[in-house]
Motif scaffolding. Structure first.
Motif: not given
Length: 925
Positions: A508, A575, A544, A578, A540-542, A505, A502-503
């Motif tokens: 990102a 995921l 999900v 984002y 960026t923020r994922p 990708h 998630t951090e």
């Protein structure tokens, strides 16, 4: 100096943001004369070192260790815990030639301890003392040299115990035959999934060395003795009375309203550095650490070489250089994540800034204790963020000083972890059915024998494994393989696979030591993340998507107007993209969709079931808000991080048929958090309700219901609805009318689609939504019949799946759903989704075709392929497409049916028929 700085801050421009202050007065010590020490040489040496007495807790530890007791020490930071065990152990080595193994959770602590031991031993006349460090950086040649002529003390970690000592125990025999003591420092670190692994490692160690004396030290936790007993499966003498003096401390608690909390941290750091005050600033994330560091070094009045950031992901040589420079005074300030929370000797700290409540009172006071170590006055500043837990303490600041410390926990019943370590134990030494280890794990071992994961000798006396070095398959921290972060083929950092999903990708934003990078490529085969320098105005923020299915109900309780169950869950996290968030304003700048494989795991969790109720407001928004708010409040009762807990809410879950809020342990097999939450659910819900009601915002904010890790971008949320619903379920309002709010979903569909166009014709698989539906065939369990849908019927199909309990198919997550997205909206929360391809890949790590699985399992195969279907579409021959698609659905259904009946299916792997165990019964629960 500290007092004058405190006055300046209290009268400065942020004085109005000060919500609480307290002076922690100097505490006198309790001392014991050195006469209790048995050896005269050691007494004289201590006096020469300037130690004229022991603290009372050090004297008690000395006595108990000399008596052969297992000892647990939980006195505060900087209370001299190290001398508690170094003194009696060195004396025993000096007199009797005993040996000791010291285990530390991070390498820096080990090297720090080596220096202290050598410094102490060098002052003792005629003491030929040797201590060596063996860790992941020790090459094979040096390790062999150390073990050929072993030292008195080896400093290492549990990773070496697992990966080297136990599987290669003959290499360590010379050292182990005289081993008497094991010291485990920073005990509180071994909680959660890591602790579950460590418990099993020590169970294996006992098979070879059953009578070791264990000495362990920890930060103060609420259930220290119980936790130590769970971890080592032995009883301890507990020392928790502190005899060390402590200096005066000023404690200031700020809740900034005019500037972001991180900016206030930078402001205080700048003041302290310019005033010559040695400062350590703790943050809650890598991004915060790097953002504050970048802001400070951009200030012309701050010397760049006087400060540094410090966090996980730095290379070992970087971390050690920072530690040394901070200890030597070359650095005046360090901005760090929790890594500096542990007892690394970094010299006397004058001021500690803690940006955001760190998740537990234990961590708060562990960090605060880094200051004032030389007997000098010190300053502690806690800065609240908008996080719900921070704002809870803003409203209840006295609880920071008066509340009990949280309980630490491990899950001693995690069968996934236990099976891994049983394989390792059987590799290390055949397991006899008469030994304690077998009796302790007999049920699991018998199941593993039945499933042919273990094997017995002809007379059924011992158990072995055929796996070669199964230790490598055990991930002690449940973080997956480590990925290296590369810039121009140079390693600049690392991250765990779990976090990298998630951090890091594609697309990102990654921050490192004040520099900004963007992820441009990921090589999973090499576990490399390639980044390039960037200068964006966003982070960026994922996003999900999550889905849960109940596998088993362990226990349940009815409280007030709700039902709570403790359950086994199957969790799917996917995921999907984002968001870009403006760095300065927090505004959402846009959303980017990305292609990833879902991850799936079984874990423990709870489900809160709410009966039909009339609710003013948005139901989904209300339960979504409650889910966020509960997760934020759990750390007030249980020692954990909100990132350890997942959640998902359903207006009507397909299995319960009710409004359902799920909370689950975010690691395979569970780590014991939600088990404790189940026991305290009513109290946690009451705290949650009070926190939401007492928040001054109108529609919801990070202090109550907005989550920093929400996979759906914090939409929808309804604060008023959450308050009303919590009041109802806690029976705070008795006049709420009940109305039906549940949706009955009882059909199960197995389906497949054939498309109009190939991937090549629409520009690749990323454009699957353009491929078009030629025919969709679904088998209905309820009707026991096949349903045929043409492209024009997609809206009708949408109505049907909204009432389906479960959707089953082969590669539906990454193909069918994407094709269908052009026609309809599939809310994956409405149904249980079983993608057989994805489930089998999750179990085996490999992709197998439907034809492969069907032929190996049922000796049947497909009648055509997708290319033939595309040709039929071009010819307008829909009858053949229907026949082909129907056959695929029939095969998928029969594979599913076989898996349900036999709890396994088969695949062909290079001519071998391999068993794949499956658990698909949850579809019917």
């Amino acid at each position: 100096m500290i007092e004058s700085v405190v006055r300046y801050i209290k009268n400065g421009k942020f004085a109005n943001d000060l919500v609480f202050e307290k002076i922690l007065e100097e505490q006198k010590g309790s001392f014991v004369d050195l006469e209790i020490i048995e050896n005269q040489i050691f007494k004289e040496t201590l006096k020469e070192m300037g130690i004229s007495h022991l603290y009372s807790h050090q004297a008690k530890a000395y006595k108990l260790i000399k008596e052969g007791k297992n000892v647990l020490i939980t006195t505060p930071t900087a209370s001299g815990k190290t001398l508690c065990y170094n003194l009696p152990i060195l004396e025993d080595i000096y007199l009797n030639g005993s040996k000791a193994l010291y285990l530390f959770p991070i390498k820096a602590l080990g090297y720090d301890q080596k220096e202290k031991l050598e410094d102490f031993a060098n002052k003792i006349p005629l003491f030929d003392f040797k201590v060596e460090v063996i860790d992941g950086d020790t090459d094979k040649k040096k390790r062999r040299k150390i073990l050929t002529n072993p030292p008195d003390i080896i400093i290492s970690n549990v990773d070496i115990l697992h990966y080297s000592i136990l599987p290669k125990i003959t290499e360590w025999e010379t050292f182990l035959k005289d081993l008497k003591y094991i010291v485990v420092d920073e005990l509180h670190i071994y909680r959660g999934v890591f602790g579950s692994h460590v418990r099993n490692i020590f169970q294996r160690l006992k098979r070879f060395l059953p009578h070791l004396q264990i000495i362990t030290a920890s930060a103060t936790i609420g259930n220290a003795k119980e936790f130590a007993r769970d971890l080592f499966d032995i009883d301890f003498e507990h020392i928790n009375e502190n005899g060390a003096p402590s200096s005066k401390k000023y404690f200031l608690f700020f809740n900034p309203e005019t500037v972001p909390a991180a900016n206030l941290s930078s402001y205080f750091m700048k003041i302290f550095i310019e005033s010559g005050i040695k400062t350590l600033c703790f943050t809650k994330s890598r991004i915060q650490t790097e953002t504050i560091y970048r802001r400070l070094i951009s200030d012309v009045n701050v010397k760049k070489d006087s400060i540094s950031s410090y966090r996980a992901g730095f290379l070992p040589e970087e971390r050690r250089a920072i530690e040394k420079n901070f200890r030597d005074g070359k650095l005046k300030g360090v901005i760090a994540t929790s890594a500096f929370e542990l007892g690394i000797d970094i010299g006397g700290i004058d001021a500690t800034i803690i940006l955001g409540f760190p998740g537990s009172l234990m961590s708060l006071w562990q960090r605060a204790g880094r200051g004032g170590r030389n007997g000098n006055e010190s300053l502690i500043i806690l800065i609240a963020t908008n996080d719900a837990l921070d704002q809870y303490f803003v409203k209840n600041p006295d609880k920071l000083l008066s509340s009990s410390f949280e309980d630490a926990l491990i899950d001693i019943d995690n069968e996934i972890i236990q099976k891994q370590h049983i394989q390792c134990a059987a590799f290390e030494k055949p397991i006899s059915n008469s030994e304690y280890y077998y009796n302790h794990y007999s049920r699991i071992i018998d199941n593993m024998l039945e499933s042919k994961e273990l094997f017995q000798d002809e007379e059924n006396r011992v158990i072995v494994t055929f796996k070669n070095y199964p230790h490598k398959e055990v991930d002690l921290r449940a973080s997956g393989n480590t990925y290296t972060i590369m810039m121009n083929n140079i390693i600049i950092g690392t991250n765990s696979a779990k976090k990298a999903y998630t951090e890091n990708h594609i697309g990102a934003i990654y921050l490192h030591r004040g520099e900004t990078f963007i992820v441009e490529k990921i090589d999973h085969s090499k576990r490399e993340i390639h980044v390039k320098p960037a200068n964006p105005n966003y982070y960026t923020r994922p996003l999900v998507e999550k889905q849960t299915a109940i596998l088993k109900i362990h226990k349940e309780t009815n409280i007030s107007n709700f039902n709570c169950k403790y359950v086994d869950l199957l969790v799917t996290e996917h995921l999907t993209g984002y968001e870009k968030i403006a760095e300065k304003t927090g505004e959402k700048l846009g959303k980017v969709d990305i292609e990833t494989e879902p991850i799936q795991f079984e874990t423990k969790g709870i489900v809160i079931e709410i009966p039909e109720t009339q609710l003013i407001g948005n139901l989904m928004g209300s339960i979504h808000a409650i889910e966020h708010a509960i997760i934020a409040m759990i750390p007030t009762e249980i020692l954990c991080d909100r990132n350890d807990i997942g959640g998902i809410s359903y207006p009507a879950h397909p299995q319960t048929g009710k409004i359902s809020i799920f909370l689950y342990d975010g690691y395979p097999g569970g780590i014991g958090i939600t088990k404790r939450v189940f026991d305290k659910i009513e109290k946690i819900l009451q705290i949650t309700l009070l926190n939401i009601k007492n928040c001054q915002c109108e529609t919801g904010c990070p202090a109550c219901i907005i989550s920093p890790k929400c996979g759906s971008g914090n939409y929808p949320l309804d604060k008023n609805g959450a308050t009303a619903l919590l009041e109802f379920i806690l029976n705070k309002k008795s006049d709420t009318k009940k109305v039906s709010n549940s949706v009955h979903k009882d059909d199960i569909l197995v389906f497949d689609i054939e498309t109009k166009y190939s991937a090549n014709e629409v520009g690749g698989w990323k454009n699957a939504h353009k491929m078009g539906v030629a025919i969709l065939v679904a088998y209905s369990f309820k009707k026991d019949d096949y349903l045929i849908f043409y492209e024009k019927d997609m809206r009708f199909f949408e109505d049907i799946i909204k009432n389906a309990k479960a959707l089953i198919g082969f590669n539906i997550i990454n193909f069918d759903f994407k094709v269908l997205s052009a026609y309809l909206s599939i809310n994956k929360k409405h149904s249980i989704i079983l993608d057989i391809l994805h489930d089998i890949k999750n179990i085996t790590g490999k992709r197998f075709s439907l034809n492969n699985i069907a032929k190996a399992t049922l000796n049947i195969q497909k009648c055509a392929d997708g290319l033939q279907s595309l040709q039929w579409y071009k010819e307008g021959n829909f009858d053949k497409i229907i026949e082909y698609c129907k056959k695929d659905v029939e095969i998928t259904y029969k594979v599913f049916e076989y898996g349900i009946q036999h709890k396994k299916v088969y695949c062909d792997n290079k001519g071998l028929k391999i068993t794949i165990p499956v658990n698909w019964n949850y579809v019917f629960m």
